[in-house]
Every structure is written in C-alpha cells, then in structure tokens.
Design a protein around this motif. Structure first.
Motif, PDB file in Angstrom:
ATOM      1  N   GLN A 194       0.813  -1.215   0.000  1.00  0.00           N
ATOM      2  CA  GLN A 194       0.000   0.000   0.000  1.00  0.00           C
ATOM      3  C   GLN A 194       0.847   1.265   0.000  1.00  0.00           C
ATOM      4  OE1 GLN A 194      -3.854   0.464   1.741  1.00  0.00           O
ATOM      5  NE2 GLN A 194      -3.067   1.972   3.172  1.00  0.00           N
ATOM      6  N   ASP A 195       2.008   1.248   0.664  1.00  0.00           N
ATOM      7  CA  ASP A 195       2.741   2.506   0.836  1.00  0.00           C
ATOM      8  C   ASP A 195       3.228   3.134  -0.474  1.00  0.00           C
ATOM      9  OD1 ASP A 195       5.952   1.422   1.147  1.00  0.00           O
ATOM     10  OD2 ASP A 195       4.393   0.039   1.747  1.00  0.00           O
ATOM     11  N   PRO A 196       3.766   2.373  -1.478  1.00  0.00           N
ATOM     12  CA  PRO A 196       4.112   3.052  -2.736  1.00  0.00           C
ATOM     13  C   PRO A 196       2.879   3.530  -3.501  1.00  0.00           C
ATOM     14  CG  PRO A 196       4.532   0.692  -2.904  1.00  0.00           C
ATOM     15  CD  PRO A 196       4.251   0.976  -1.476  1.00  0.00           C
ATOM     16  N   TRP A 197       1.763   2.799  -3.410  1.00  0.00           N
ATOM     17  CA  TRP A 197       0.528   3.263  -4.043  1.00  0.00           C
ATOM     18  C   TRP A 197       0.067   4.562  -3.402  1.00  0.00           C
ATOM     19  CZ3 TRP A 197      -3.394  -0.359  -6.605  1.00  0.00           C
ATOM     20  CH2 TRP A 197      -2.737  -1.430  -7.228  1.00  0.00           C
ATOM     21  N   GLN A 198       0.238   4.646  -2.081  1.00  0.00           N
ATOM     22  CA  GLN A 198      -0.148   5.857  -1.363  1.00  0.00           C
ATOM     23  C   GLN A 198       0.660   7.052  -1.873  1.00  0.00           C
ATOM     24  OE1 GLN A 198      -0.256   4.902   2.770  1.00  0.00           O
ATOM     25  NE2 GLN A 198      -1.373   6.729   3.361  1.00  0.00           N
ATOM     26  N   ARG A 199       1.915   6.821  -2.208  1.00  0.00           N
ATOM     27  CA  ARG A 199       2.739   7.897  -2.764  1.00  0.00           C
ATOM     28  C   ARG A 199       2.278   8.282  -4.165  1.00  0.00           C
ATOM     29  NH1 ARG A 199       5.514   5.664   1.104  1.00  0.00           N
ATOM     30  NH2 ARG A 199       6.929   6.969   2.307  1.00  0.00           N
ATOM     31  N   ILE A 200       1.877   7.303  -4.952  1.00  0.00           N
ATOM     32  CA  ILE A 200       1.360   7.610  -6.286  1.00  0.00           C
ATOM     33  C   ILE A 200       0.099   8.458  -6.178  1.00  0.00           C
ATOM     34  CG2 ILE A 200       0.288   6.602  -8.348  1.00  0.00           C
ATOM     35  CD1 ILE A 200       2.233   4.253  -8.045  1.00  0.00           C
ATOM     36  N   TRP A 201      -0.795   8.083  -5.276  1.00  0.00           N
ATOM     37  CA  TRP A 201      -2.024   8.859  -5.091  1.00  0.00           C
ATOM     38  C   TRP A 201      -1.724  10.252  -4.542  1.00  0.00           C
ATOM     39  CZ3 TRP A 201      -4.372   3.952  -2.534  1.00  0.00           C
ATOM     40  CH2 TRP A 201      -4.898   3.116  -3.522  1.00  0.00           C
ATOM     41  N   ALA A 202      -0.621  10.387  -3.795  1.00  0.00           N
ATOM     42  CA  ALA A 202      -0.267  11.694  -3.227  1.00  0.00           C
ATOM     43  C   ALA A 202       0.444  12.594  -4.230  1.00  0.00           C
ATOM     44  CB  ALA A 202       0.626  11.502  -1.997  1.00  0.00           C
ATOM     45  N   ALA A 203       0.941  12.040  -5.336  1.00  0.00           N
ATOM     46  CA  ALA A 203       1.667  12.831  -6.339  1.00  0.00           C
ATOM     47  C   ALA A 203       0.735  13.827  -7.013  1.00  0.00           C
ATOM     48  CB  ALA A 203       2.289  11.907  -7.382  1.00  0.00           C
ATOM     49  N   LYS A 204       1.290  14.959  -7.405  1.00  0.00           N
ATOM     50  CA  LYS A 204       0.457  15.997  -7.997  1.00  0.00           C
ATOM     51  C   LYS A 204      -0.017  15.635  -9.404  1.00  0.00           C
ATOM     52  CE  LYS A 204       4.219  18.882  -9.832  1.00  0.00           C
ATOM     53  NZ  LYS A 204       4.825  20.235  -9.791  1.00  0.00           N
ATOM     54  N   ASP A 205       0.704  14.746 -10.079  1.00  0.00           N
ATOM     55  CA  ASP A 205       0.260  14.294 -11.397  1.00  0.00           C
ATOM     56  C   ASP A 205       0.955  12.977 -11.734  1.00  0.00           C
ATOM     57  OD1 ASP A 205       2.869  15.003 -12.294  1.00  0.00           O
ATOM     58  OD2 ASP A 205       2.189  17.014 -12.788  1.00  0.00           O
ATOM     59  N   GLU A 206       0.527  12.398 -12.836  1.00  0.00           N
ATOM     60  CA  GLU A 206       1.050  11.094 -13.257  1.00  0.00           C
ATOM     61  C   GLU A 206       2.544  11.145 -13.539  1.00  0.00           C
ATOM     62  OE1 GLU A 206       0.285   8.172 -17.078  1.00  0.00           O
ATOM     63  OE2 GLU A 206      -1.450   9.198 -16.194  1.00  0.00           O
ATOM     64  N   LYS A 207       3.000  12.215 -14.186  1.00  0.00           N
ATOM     65  CA  LYS A 207       4.418  12.351 -14.530  1.00  0.00           C
ATOM     66  C   LYS A 207       5.276  12.391 -13.267  1.00  0.00           C
ATOM     67  CE  LYS A 207       7.652  15.343 -17.028  1.00  0.00           C
ATOM     68  NZ  LYS A 207       7.786  16.613 -17.813  1.00  0.00           N
ATOM     69  N   SER A 208       4.844  13.146 -12.273  1.00  0.00           N
ATOM     70  CA  SER A 208       5.600  13.246 -11.023  1.00  0.00           C
ATOM     71  C   SER A 208       5.687  11.893 -10.333  1.00  0.00           C
ATOM     72  CB  SER A 208       4.941  14.264 -10.086  1.00  0.00           C
ATOM     73  OG  SER A 208       4.961  15.555 -10.643  1.00  0.00           O
ATOM     74  N   ALA A 209       4.585  11.140 -10.345  1.00  0.00           N
ATOM     75  CA  ALA A 209       4.574   9.823  -9.711  1.00  0.00           C
ATOM     76  C   ALA A 209       5.540   8.875 -10.410  1.00  0.00           C
ATOM     77  CB  ALA A 209       3.160   9.255  -9.728  1.00  0.00           C
ATOM     78  N   ARG A 210       5.523   8.887 -11.748  1.00  0.00           N
ATOM     79  CA  ARG A 210       6.376   7.954 -12.501  1.00  0.00           C
ATOM     80  C   ARG A 210       7.852   8.314 -12.325  1.00  0.00           C
ATOM     81  NH1 ARG A 210       3.791   8.084 -16.751  1.00  0.00           N
ATOM     82  NH2 ARG A 210       2.752   6.082 -16.580  1.00  0.00           N
TER      83      ARG A 210
END
Length: 645
Positions: free
Chosen positions: A250-266
C-alpha cells in the motif's frame, strides 16, 4: 563528552526538527485526503526521496551488508534487487493506479468488488505494515545495543515516540518531507562510512595487511561478483516470491495517489529506484568488501556453519564503528541509523493506520463520523500500528525473515485480487474473496510449518523438500490463490457496471447519463462561482465546496433519499462517501462527505485541469440535487450570499 551523551543531544535536536515539520503541516490537515495523501500535491523529488527512504530500514542496511559479506552478489535477490525492480515496475503501473478514486487499497477493492473484501484486506495490510515496522525497530535495537549497551526497549521507545508525534501531527505530508531529510542523512552516513572502511582496509593494521584499492575490490572469492551464481531457478523463485508482494504494497501506491500528477509519480518511482541503488548497490557493496578484508574470519565461517555466519556479519559494521571511531562519530552514526529506522517505520505506520481508521472504523463502526472525529481516529490508528510493532519487536529475531514473511503473506493473499481486479474485467467478488482466503490460509500455514520444523542456523525445512517450496513455500501459496481467484471468477456472475465503470472505460459508457442543463444566469450559479474553492495541482484541479444545513443531518436518511431520487448518486465504498457517478473518471465526479460537524456537507472533485469550468457547472447540479434531498427530509441548504453581487 561520552558517545552516548553526544547521541542523546543529537537525537533530541533531530527529533525536535522532525516534530517541527509535523507542526508545520498540522494546520494544513483539513480533510482525510490532506492527512493520508498530503493533499495530492507532492512533486517528483518528494515522491522519489520518500519512496527510497521508506524501503531502506536500519535493519535492512545491516542485513544487506551482512548478506554481501557472506554470500556476495548472489544475495541481491533476497532483498536488494526486488527493491529496485519493484519500484521500476510500479512506475510502469502509474497510469492505471494514479487516477483510481481511493485513499487505501481495501477501499479500492470494495469499489471493484464488494464490501466483503474490504475488512479482511484492511486487517491483513495493517498486520503486514506492523511486521515491516518491526524490522526497523529490531535494526535500531541492534545499533543501540552494540554502541551503548542499551536494552531493546530503548530503541522501541525512541522510534515509537518520535514517529507517533510527528506523523500524528502532520499526517502524510510530514511523512514525505521527514523522509526527504532522513534519506539525505542516511545516504550521507552510508557514503562517508564507505570511505572510512575502505581507508581502514587499504591502510592495514596489526592483523590485516595494507593493500591497494584495486587489490581490495579484486581480491574477493571466486564468483563473488556474479549475481546469478545461486542459479537462474533460484533467481526466478526469489523474484516471483518477493516482487508481487512489494508492487502491491500500500505505501508506494499511497505515494502515487499523493503525487500531484502522473508524470511526477512515474519520475518519482524511477528516482526512488536509483537512490536505493546508490545506497544498497554502491555504498553497501563497498562497505561489505572492506569489512570482509578487515574481518576475514566472517566469510570463511559460512562454509562451516551456514547462515550462522550472519550472526557475525550483520553487526560487523556496528562493531567496527564502536571499536574505531571517535565518540562524536559514533553519536552521528547512531543518529544516521535512527533516521533509517524512522524513515521506514513512519511509512508503515501511516499505511497500516489508514486501514484501521478509514477501512475499519469509518466503514464498519461509524460511517457517519465527521471529519473532526476522523482526524482524531487517524492519529489513534497510527499509534496502534506503532504500539503493535513495538510489542512484536520483542518476539521476532530475524530482520530479513520478518520482512520476507510479511511480503509473502501479502503476495499470496491479495496480489491476484488487487492486480487481477484492475486489469481483468471478468474478475468477480467471489473469485477475489476465494483468492484472498485460500492464499492467506495456505501461506500462513506453510510459514508456520517451515518455522516450526527448522532448527537454529539450519537450512529452511521446506527448502530441503524441494526448491519450489523455498521462501516459506510462497510460490505454492500464490499458485493456490491464483487458481482460486481465476477459477471461482469464471464460475460466478460478472461484476456490475457500477463496480466496473471506474476501472474500465467501455463499462463507464453503459452508465445512465443525466442530462446536465445549467443556466449561467441562475443566481445560484453566480453565488457558486464566488463560493467554490479551486486549485490546480499538476494535471488535475482540486475543487471544494463546504456548506452547512439548517440543522443536524441524519446522514443515513439523507444518503438513502438522495440515491432514491437521483440514481446517479452511488455509495460504492459505503455511505461515508457518496459519488455522483456520471463518468469513468471517478476522481472527477462530485463526491460528498460529512464535514467537521454534523450539519456540514463537503462537496469535492478532482477533475482534469482542462475540465475545470465544466466541473463548476457539475457542482451546481450536485448542489441542487443535494438541496432537494435535504428538503425531502425537512432540512434546508443554501449557498452563502456574497458581497460581490
């Protein structure tokens, strides 16, 4: 000044700094999304440093160095390589994960399947996160024991009290930014220590001859540098045993959901993998080779007593530090390793805590909890995870084994329900539940059998039966889970359109659409334009509207009335969150939650930035439908009057 006194002083300054970060973000916690997902505003650097920091425990660093010393590069498949590969694979999944309308994975599984999965998965994740946190506390216990002769209770107290304070104050924002600070400290510690031990190994001593740097790195046992010396089958078994559990953490997914956009998450996930390689792949390798030269008896002992050599290798770095460095250096090293412990433990506490508060308390115990009440429960939930990890740390000895056990339970229980649900439309709630139950029971049973029948320092019992049963038989556990998941799904009725729409665009097209007619001369529309809050963050906007009814709202009665007169309003994850489901992009749909008190209703949506104007009009339609439902139960709600017109 003694090293212990220096450590206490430095630790006090460090913890006060972390608490200061928590206090800074306290006033910014205005919703559950703010607390658990940092308002979805984190950039790529924050995501990358935090992702790397959260997977680099103090115990993990010591264990990796020990494994390199005893087994060489062939040991990377038990911990290091899965860390790096998992983040790279998660980067490939960002496009699917980022726009899912959830704060936790159990909530996501309820949206996709049904409420029958949410509770069990929430409990499993909470336990897994607590087990991961145990590794941090155990690693730090080893540090304090060797450096200062302290009992394990002190390590547990320092980690538990520190992260409990700053996480409960600042939520996930505090976790992200303290992780950044902690990774910088950890990386600095690792690189400086690498230079120190290389210098010690090459200059020599009474017991160890001086050699050049080229001789140091060239004079290792045959096959030391070969990562495939353990055999390709063993590599594949390790990959399939560990990576599924880590890409569904769950914790890396939580970071993806917390990212301001898809590019930042990737970019953040890729950056995280590179930062992990810097510490685990470079610094730890250099440290291990140097320590092998300083303590030549440790790798040699492996041939005689097997993994018992790890009992000497794991604390070797700490023994060198306490024997050769100054009191100030020892104090700094202790704080650096404390940073490693906290950077992971805080992540696990927030991930496990979110499951307890949102997926257990709000979903099943008090669905009509106000936001003010939920903020209190959120903080208590973090404390519960920390307390559980602290207690477990006194009963679990092996750092790497506890990480693996937690990972294997995750892999075998909810890998197929989670990933299969996202990518396979035919997956059903019955299939998901079957995969979850069969996998969890099988894996827990295999682990218990393996541990109960394995003597100290001997090869694992199941490993001696057949290689496919290595890693506590997780391959078998996953296989049984997969067979149950796919078999039962094919034998049962397909999921409903409401469950499928947020995940599959073609199913969203089947939703009954309401015709949206908005008169821009409508006085309510003009009031709305001056009342609504809008903020663009990356490729999405955050739109909010907080309104108050004329009296206390019976939330259950209101939600039932709204759904009965306007079928577009649905509660796929329980009545605590109500969505006006009119499109596949569920994040962009208007949602309702309780406000800070029992009269408030909070409207929110996260449309694409390009659709911001359209979203404002959808808010007007939502407001009028909510007002109608409230009137039907004897309450009124109006937009506040503005002085602008």
């Amino acid at each position: 000044m003694e090293s212990y006194e220096i450590f206490l002083l430095l630790m006090a300054v460090y913890v006060l700094g972390l608490i200061g970060i928590g206090l800074y973000f306290t006033k910014r916690q205005k919703s559950v999304t703010d607390f658990w997902l940092a308002g979805r505003k984190i950039g790529s650097l924050g995501i990358g440093f935090s992702a790397a920091s959260s997977w680099m425990t103090a115990g993990g660093i010591l264990a990796v160095i020990g494994l390199y010393m005893v087994l060489g590069m062939g040991s990377i498949w038990s911990f290091v390589a899965p860390n790096i590969l998992a983040l790279l694979l998660i980067a490939l999944l960002v496009g699917k994960i980022k726009h899912l309308p959830a704060i936790t994975q159990p909530e996501l599984l309820e949206q996709r399947f049904s409420s029958t999965l949410r509770g069990p998965v929430a409990i499993i994740i909470a336990i897994v996160m607590a087990l991961f946190a145990v590794a941090d506390i155990k690693g730090f216990s080893l540090v304090l024991s060797i450096f200062f002769g302290l009992e394990p209770i002190y390590a547990a107290a320092i980690v538990a009290l520190a992260i409990s304070v700053y996480v409960t104050l600042g939520g996930f924002s505090a976790v992200i930014w303290t992780d950044v600070v902690q990774f910088v400290m950890l990386a600095t510690f690792s690189l400086i220590i690498a230079l120190v031990v290389v210098n010690a190994a090459t200059t020599g001593s009474a017991d160890v001859p001086a050699i050049s740097s080229s001789e140091l790195f060239g004079d290792v046992s045959p096959g030391w540098w070969n990562p495939f010396i353990v055999g390709v089958p063993a590599v594949l078994i390790a990959i399939f045993a560990i990576i599924p559990g880590w890409i569904t953490e769950q914790d890396p997914w939580q970071r993806i959901w917390a990212a301001k956009d898809e590019k930042s998450a990737r970019i953040g996930m890729v950056l995280g993998s590179l930062l992990i390689f810097l510490v685990f792949g470079v610094a730890c390798t250099v440290i291990a080779i140097s320590l092998n030269h300083i303590y030549p008896s440790i790798p040699a002992s492996f041939a005689d007593i097997g993994m018992g050599a790890m009992a000497e290798a794991e604390p070797a770095l700490l023994v060198y530090i306490v024997s050769n460095l100054s009191p100030i250096a020892i104090g700094l090293c202790a704080v650096g390793l404390a940073a490693a412990a906290m950077s992971s433990a805080d992540t696990f506490a927030t991930s496990g805590g979110s499951c307890l508060s949102r997926d257990i308390y709000q979903r099943y115990i008090k669905p009509d909890a106000t936001m003010k009440q939920m903020m209190t429960i959120n903080r208590i939930s973090v404390l519960i995870i920390v307390a559980l990890a602290t207690v477990l740390s006194f009963y679990i000895n092996s750092i790497i084994d506890v990480i693996h056990i937690a990972t294997f339970i995750a892999s075998a229980s909810y890998f197929f329900p989670l990933m299969g649900g996202l990518y396979w439309k035919r997956a059903t709630k019955e299939g998901a539940l079957a995969g979850l139950v069969v996998g969890a029971i099988a894996q827990i049973g295999l682990t218990v059998i393996d541990l109960a029948n394995t003597p100290a320092f001997a090869p694992a019992y199941l490993d001696t039966i057949h290689p496919v049963l290595s890693n506590h038989g997780v391959i078998v556990g996953m296989l049984l889970s997969g067979v149950a998941f796919f078999g039962v799904s094919l034998a049962t009725k397909p999921s409903s359109t409401v469950n499928l729409a947020p995940f599959f665009a073609d199913e969203a097209e089947k939703l009954e659409k309401e015709v949206m007619v908005v008169d821009e001369t409508d006085p309510d529309y003009k009031k709305l334009l001056t009342t609504i809050e809008k903020e663009v963050t990356g490729d999405r906007a955050i739109v909010k509207l907080n309104l108050e009814a004329s009296a206390t709202i019976n939330w259950a009665k209101f939600v039932n009335e709204l759904k009965s007169i306007h079928p577009s309003w649905v509660t796929p994850t329980g009545r605590d969150s109500v969505y006006r489901l009119t499109k596949a992009d569920m994040l962009a749909c208007v949602s309702l939650t309780r406000g800070d008190n029992e009269r408030e209703i909070w409207f929110a949506s996260e449309p694409l930035a390009a659709d911001l104007d359209l979203s404002t009009k959808e808010f007007l339609v939502a407001f009028k439908q909510v007002s109608e439902a409230l009137r039907n139960i004897g309450l009124l709600m109006t937009l506040p009057t503005s002085d602008n017109y």
